[in-house]
Structures are given as C-alpha cells and as structure tokens.
Scaffold this active site. Structure first.
Site, PDB file in Angstrom:
ATOM      1  N   CYS A  89     -10.047  18.884  -0.078  1.00 38.77           N
ATOM      2  CA  CYS A  89     -10.219  19.356  -0.766  1.00 38.77           C
ATOM      3  C   CYS A  89      -8.971  20.168  -1.733  1.00 38.77           C
ATOM      4  CB  CYS A  89     -10.256  20.478   0.099  1.00 38.77           C
ATOM      5  SG  CYS A  89     -12.374  19.842   1.059  1.00 38.77           S
ATOM      6  N   LYS A 142      -3.421  16.355   7.853  1.00 38.03           N
ATOM      7  CA  LYS A 142      -2.768  17.245   9.005  1.00 38.03           C
ATOM      8  C   LYS A 142      -4.176  16.541  10.953  1.00 38.03           C
ATOM      9  CE  LYS A 142      -7.726  19.595   9.165  1.00 38.03           C
ATOM     10  NZ  LYS A 142      -8.162  20.924   8.801  1.00 38.03           N
TER      11      LYS A 142
HETATM   12  C1  UDX Z   1      -9.564  23.241   3.764  1.00 31.05           C
HETATM   13  C2  UDX Z   1      -9.703  24.901   3.902  1.00 31.05           C
HETATM   14  O1  UDX Z   1      -9.255  25.345   4.966  1.00 31.05           O
HETATM   15  C3  UDX Z   1     -11.449  24.835   3.939  1.00 31.05           C
HETATM   16  O2  UDX Z   1     -11.685  26.153   3.854  1.00 31.05           O
HETATM   17  C4  UDX Z   1     -12.224  24.757   2.651  1.00 31.05           C
HETATM   18  O3  UDX Z   1     -13.767  24.399   2.912  1.00 31.05           O
HETATM   19  C5  UDX Z   1     -11.731  23.168   2.882  1.00 31.05           C
HETATM   20  O4  UDX Z   1     -10.656  23.156   2.698  1.00 31.05           O
HETATM   21  P1  UDX Z   1      -9.214  21.447   5.522  1.00 31.05           P
HETATM   22  O5  UDX Z   1      -8.352  20.528   4.150  1.00 31.05           O
HETATM   23  O6  UDX Z   1     -10.140  21.035   6.318  1.00 31.05           O
HETATM   24  O7  UDX Z   1      -9.787  22.852   4.812  1.00 31.05           O
HETATM   25  O8  UDX Z   1      -7.534  21.550   5.562  1.00 31.05           O
HETATM   26  P2  UDX Z   1      -6.885  22.984   6.022  1.00 31.05           P
HETATM   27  O9  UDX Z   1      -6.801  23.198   7.225  1.00 31.05           O
HETATM   28  O10 UDX Z   1      -7.072  23.938   4.827  1.00 31.05           O
HETATM   29  O11 UDX Z   1      -5.061  22.551   5.917  1.00 31.05           O
HETATM   30  C6  UDX Z   1      -4.636  21.667   4.484  1.00 31.05           C
HETATM   31  C7  UDX Z   1      -4.170  21.314   4.092  1.00 31.05           C
HETATM   32  O12 UDX Z   1      -2.878  22.393   4.159  1.00 31.05           O
HETATM   33  C8  UDX Z   1      -3.266  20.422   5.658  1.00 31.05           C
HETATM   34  O13 UDX Z   1      -2.882  19.344   4.384  1.00 31.05           O
HETATM   35  C9  UDX Z   1      -1.901  21.166   6.356  1.00 31.05           C
HETATM   36  O14 UDX Z   1      -0.948  20.240   6.958  1.00 31.05           O
HETATM   37  C10 UDX Z   1      -1.574  22.420   5.044  1.00 31.05           C
HETATM   38  N1  UDX Z   1      -1.135  23.289   5.761  1.00 31.05           N
HETATM   39  C11 UDX Z   1      -1.564  24.544   6.248  1.00 31.05           C
HETATM   40  C12 UDX Z   1       0.436  23.408   5.589  1.00 31.05           C
HETATM   41  O15 UDX Z   1       1.126  23.364   4.959  1.00 31.05           O
HETATM   42  N2  UDX Z   1       0.829  25.256   6.231  1.00 31.05           N
HETATM   43  C13 UDX Z   1       0.271  25.978   6.360  1.00 31.05           C
HETATM   44  O16 UDX Z   1       0.389  26.969   7.412  1.00 31.05           O
HETATM   45  C14 UDX Z   1      -1.536  25.497   6.521  1.00 31.05           C
END
Ligand code: UDX
Length: 459
Positions: free
Chosen positions: A264, A326
C-alpha cells in the site's frame, strides 16, 4: 441483504469473511479459479491472524460461498463490494486501473436486479465518477445500478479487527438512499459508536490516499532525522519518544528503521503523485517524491553499514532475519528486508535468509537467495546478522542466546528493537539506523553520494 465481494485478495477475503461474521449472506468472486477452490474449502492462501478461523466458520455454516461467475453474482447480490487490486503500473508511478474497470464493467453487464456497487479499492481521485459513466452505458435496461465509494483502512496483521471494529467509516455517496444502504451494512459498527463520515465521491477517494501519504510522511520524517543523528550524533529512539509526547505529534508511526514497504504505502504515494501530475498539480505532491527517496535510502544505508562492518561484502556470510515488510504477515511486496537481502547478494555476499512466515513468497520473488527454515540454521555460519523485521522471535534475541548459535559477533538492528548497551557490553559490534556507527563520521564524499542512489528493486 445479500452481499458480494469482488476480488478475494487481502482486502476482499477479509471483507467477505467479516460481512458473514456480521450475519450477512456473502458470495465472494474471484477470476482466479484456484483461489476460489481454495477459499471454498476454507483454506486461506495467505497469512492473516484470525482470518482462517473466520473463513472456515462461515464456509462451514454456508453463509459464505465463492464463485468465478459474474452472472451468478449479478443475479444474486444486492450490494456488490469491489476490492480488487490497483498495483503500480510497470515503468510508471500511476495505478493500474484495469482490474477495477474490468470488475465494474463485468458487474454492470451482469447485474439483473436493482443494486449498489461499492468501491473499496484505493483509487485515483475521479475514479468513482468515471466508473459511474461506465455503469450507465453498460447496465441492463430497466435495472437500477449505481455506485458508492467506501475506502478500506485495514492493516495487514490486524485485518479482521480493523474491519469489524474500524476507527472510522467513510462513504462517498450520490444520494441519501445509498447512504442508508451502507448504514444498514455497517449498522453493528455504527451502534458500537464508530463514526461514519458520509461525503462526496472525491473526498472519500482522497481520504484514503491522504491517510496513507500522511503515514508514509511520518515514517520518512523520523527516518530523515535518522540520517542526521547517524552523522551528527544523537539517539533517534529517544528523539522519537520526546517529540511523540507532544499530543499534536503522537509517538505512533515514528519508529525509525529500514522504512516502509508493503502493498500500500509505496505504491499509493507514487500513484498520488502521478494523479496530481495529471491534474496539473505536480508541485503540490512533489514532497512525496522526497518521502519515497528517504525511504529507499534507508535500504542503501543498511548495505553501506554491512560493508563498513565487514570491510567488504564479497563472499562474506550474512544472515538476514526478517524479510516480510512487517511482522505477522507473509507479504514481501516492496519489502525493505528482501530488497536489502537481494542487494547484498548482488554485491557478492553469501546471504542466508530466515523469516517466520515469508520464506515461500520471497523464494518466488528472488529464487536465487538461500532460504532456511529456522533462525538457528540461518545464522550458523554468519559473520554478520541483520534483523530487518520486528517479529517477536527476533525481539526476544539476547547476546547470549544468539552467541550460542553463531560465530558472528556483529549485528545490525534495522528496526531499533534491541537494547544496544546490552549488546555492546556483551562484546558485540552493533550497527543501527538512527545512531552513529563510528565509520559514519568519515563517510567519503563518493559514499555519501552513493547513499542518494536507491537500492535494488524499486518496483
Ligand atoms: C497501511 C495502512 O496503515 C493502512 O491503513 C492501509 O489501509 C494500508 O496500508 P499496511 O500496509 O498493512 O497498512 O502496513 P502498516 O502497518 O501501515 O506499515 C507500513 C510499513 O511502514 C511497514 O513496512 C512498517 O514496517 C513500516 N513502519 C510503520 C515503519 O517503518 N515505522 C513505523 O513507525 C510504522
């Protein structure tokens, strides 16, 4: 009310199972017959906590069925949710809209009773209005079919909870009747106090991309400060804690590390820039290009740090722990960990990879990497260990437990999950993102320039 869900990927399969859980009769449709067979047998083809149980429960109760037939879906359903993918177009940042367009066209041609199509996919602003025209031109005479937009905010790993108990519901509707249909669908959540925002198509479409752009910006913001603290000194975790205590800022999504990946955030910020460009507003969203670059530079930084810690990469044994984007997911789409593993391999390192859930998907993407079934096997001959996804299994590592499994005494903490002083005290050399590693003080200018170059496989 009978509900169909078109597309049974992450979003669609979760939505279908959750709608059944809410008591609706549900028919899921996918153009992939193998997926339909698997789901019909109650088998989920991807990893998502809690979803296999829900799927099995409702397939067994008969409330949830799957098909490949638009004719069946069009004759049966009252509300048709569309949750097909909008991946990044190869060679461009724009979204590939062909799956959404084809789904809506097929529905319009096959719907044989009055119904509402509800888009859930993440799409460029202006899509719902354009699809409405496609529906008008292609629907059967005498049948009333219209469209609404209802973006999905679910996070992988929390998909069921996010669908059953979302923090908000957003619907873009063209009439009060359509609003009332969607209020019926979401009656349980509304009764539980979940706020519902009813608005126009464009706002509903933009809420989704704006939310993802904001989250990506927040992560890249802290990672840009990592670049500063790595050179100037300072501790990025303490910095994030301190600014996060300001309620206006908040601590969440300020975890510095290898950055964001997944299906996403990366593609959505690129698609938003592409759409802004089409609208003649390229400058308004140009900052997202910088967010993208900051994010990709984190990957190059880990490769640089690995080389610094080992002296060279050629034929050096490196264990990569964590290659999903993640934890609690088997998704390796645009994963920083997998990208880094591949870049190290391309630079001549002997890379062994272990992930609690992602090995099979990663193998399909990069078959040349050496995937092993346990942490123990992956680190056995390692000279350097990289922790790139914050799985519980890796968070629980201690210098003693790891030292018993590997000759390596060098580790890179790509997610800021290890207590550095403990590893230092135990004689390990620990590198991280957002804290100074001694060679960083003397980065030669050509290396600094190299950090500007994005690593490996940007899709
Ligand atoms: C995201 C949005 O959160 C969600 O609302 C939307 O519908 C789809 O995209 P998702 O892709 O499941 O969801 O992952 P998310 O938990 O948001 O994490 C995205 C990425 O950011 C991951 O690779 C995670 O490791 C990274 N991340 C997240 C960080 O590097 N630091 C943070 O503090 C938070």
């Amino acid at each position: 009310m009978r509900i169909t869900v078109i597309g049974t990927g992450y979003l669609g399969a979760t939505h279908a199972a959750c709608m059944a859980e809410l008591g609706f009769e549900v028919l899921g449709l996918d153009v992939d017959p193998a997926r339909v067979v698997s789901l019909s047998q109650g088998r989920l083809p991807f990893h998502e906590p809690g979803l296999p149980e829900l799927l099995k429960k409702h397939v067994e109760s008969g409330r949830l069925r799957f098909t490949t037939s638009y004719q069946e879906a069009g004759a049966w359903g009252d509300v048709h949710f569309v949750g097909v993918g909008t991946p990044q177009l190869p060679g461009s940042g724009a979204a590939d809209m062909s799956f959404v367009e084809s789904a809506v066209l097929s529905l319009a041609q096959n719907i044989s009773k009055d119904s509402l199509i509800v888009g859930k996919s993440t799409v460029p602003v202006g899509t719902a209005r354009r699809l409405r025209e496609i529906i008008r031109e292609n629907k059967r005479p005498g049948v009333s079919v219209d469209i609404a937009w209802n973006p999905e905010f679910l996070r992988e790993g929390f998909a069921v909870a996010d669908t059953l108990a979302p923090d908000r519901l957003v619907i873009g509707v063209a009439s009060p009747e359509h609003e009332s249909v969607l209020r019926q669908v979401y009656a349980a959540a509304i009764a539980d106090g979940v706020p519902l925002i009813a608005t126009d198509f464009e706002t509903a479409e933009l809420v989704k991309v704006a939310a993802n752009a904001f989250l990506a910006t927040k992560i890249s913001f802290i990672n840009a400060f990592s670049e500063l603290t790595e050179i100037a000194g300072g501790d990025i975790r303490t910095l994030a804690d301190a600014i996060g205590l300001d309620e206006r800022i908040g601590r969440r999504f300020l975890n510095a590390g290898v950055g964001f990946g997944g299906g996403c955030l990366p593609k959505d910020i690129r698609a938003l820039q592409a759409r802004a460009g089409e609208l003649g507003l390229e400058r308004s969203m140009r900052f997202l290009q910088e967010m993208d670059q900051i994010n990709l530079r984190r990957r190059a930084r880990v490769v640089w740090l690995s080389r610094s810690m080992l002296g060279s990469l050629s034929q050096r044994n490196i264990a990569v722990l964590g290659i999903t984007f993640k934890p609690d997911s088997d998704d390796v789409r645009d994963s920083p960990g997998l990208d880094i593993a591949n870049k190290l391999f391309e630079d001549g390192a002997e890379v062994t990879v272990y992930d609690p859930a992602g090995n099979a998907n990663a193998h399909r993407r990069f078959p040349h990497l050496n995937y092993l079934g346990s942490l123990r096997d992956a680190v056995k001959n390692a000279e350097l260990v990289l922790v790139l996804t914050e799985w519980e299994e890796f968070k629980a590592l201690t210098p003693e437990s790891l030292a018993a499994l590997t000759p390596a005494r060098k580790i890179i903490d790509g997610r800021n999950i290890l207590e550095h002083s403990i590893w230092d005290d135990a004689g390990w050399s620990i590198g991280s993102l957002g804290r100074r590693y001694w060679p960083a003080r003397n980065v030669p200018s050509q290396d600094a320039a190299q950090l500007e170059v994005s690593s490996g496989s940007v899709p």
